[in-house]
Scaffold this motif. Sequence first.
Motif: not given
Length: 567
Positions: A54-56, A262-266, A272-273, A436-439
């Motif tokens: 929730g903090f993000q 924004v980066n932390r939200v992403i 999660s994904r 992130n998306v790759i690793l």
Amino acid sequence: MNKAKKETSQSFMNNVTVILISQIIVKIFGAVYKAVITNIDGFGNEGLGLYNVGFQIYTLLLAISSVGIPNAISKMTSERIALGDYKGAHKIFKTAMLLFSVIGLAATLILFFGADFFATVVIKYERSQAVMRALAPSLFFVCVSSVIRGYFTGMKNMKATSNSQIIEQIIKCTLTIVFVYMSIALQNALPITAAWANFATSMATVLSFLYLIYFYYRRKSGIQENIDNSTGETLSVSKRRLMIGILMISVPISLGSIITAVNRVIDTATISRGIEAAFATLIPAHGDTAAIVNPTATQLMLEIERLSGLLSKSDILYNMPLAVNFAFATVLVPSVAGALAIKDYKEAASKINYSLLVSILIILPCSIGFITLAKPIYKIIYFATPDGYDLLQLVSVSLIFAALAQTMTGSLQGLGKVYVPAISLLFGCVAKVILNVILIRIPSVNIYGAAISSIACQFISCAICFIVLVRSCKLNMAPMKYVIKPLIAGVVMGAAAVGVYKLIILVLHEGFTSNLIATLIAIAVAAVVYFFMVFVMKILSAEEVKQLPAGNKIYKGLVKIRIYPAE
């Protein structure tokens, strides 16, 4: 060093010391309450993960609405005061209070009524709505509190910031622990318990704001006297134009924090994904739990929360040294801006050079200490859930880059290069998202991908800030003084820490008490070794030693033991 310069340097370091002490206290209390609630049966890694999720979104709205306020107001105030215009400085304060009261209220309403959208669509943590709503009221109070803190920082009075932050953190620490215990005793669901934990933040910000109001009114007569005795040309712009001017400064300063948020939200969304993709067919075993084949959506969500909790545990410790270093970034903005306002370029460059050196000397041993002692530290702080220490070892590599970028951000903002930190961070964050998306989607890497991408992000941001700073200011950063000697001191310190720890454990054998004793002694020995190496190698000159808190006493002691020659 002439008398005026010496007094200016001492004043600068005194202000740094005030903020530094407050940040140490704030982070110690922050680590304490998060460690306590993590170790509470029924909260654990999952509760901490939910607490931080929730903090993000909250942090994003906070960055948009308030993060740039203290530095913007302190910069504008210090510039007017350097010119003798106390009346104009107070006009900036009153206008900013009106402007950011409206912005803060809007941010509070957006978070409260938009919680369902943020939880289900943006970050895909469908149990985080209550956490966000519990945090919503604090957005307004942080906004208006930031204006007061920035105003007094611009006047070189750091007590408003330091005292209010300490009060806020002590209240938050106490209430968070009480609320979590009470909620678990009432057998509330984990999302409700996490919401109660975050509601403590809202209550703490309200009480901190009330203290700042008291702080201001206690000094109102002195402020009015300065206004009546203003000698400089008064700031003569309309309230509307002044609001636009404040936003023109605060928005660029906020951009770096906004991009980080924004980066932390992403980051949260990609975690999660990514975890969902990595473990779609198999959640690996951990603890006493067997591997789960073809997990359900609920099981995947619980695993995501657990792994996010592991990352959050490393973040708590990772942010402690940065909070200490934050003192330089805070004090540099008004100090450099004030020096430039009277065209004292040499003084501005001197403060930047010295701050970068001390930042290196502070952060390097912290980074090496975390890498070498992460496991025993986790066994002490997170004794009920000591897993995940290797994440701290990974992210600690990026500490030095993050700290230098932090100090350079304060320098660049003071120099008027307000967009550079944001642009540098944007490039770093783009690299982080891609990695992130790759690793994270690789099952054998999973959550460690977020730590690896953080290293890349901070390195890129630091490199860009450094290049621009070198071109904008006369830096005197000799590699031997700023890199090689500190690294030698850090490596010797790390070796001493590991050696002492292993020797004591060998004698006392494994156990919580023996681990606690061995870790504390290892840290104490490491600190002594590190400072001995720093002074023996004369990384700091005699004048630089004297600028430290209690610097004259330190210098006299070093002269007595013949490390430095007598003057």
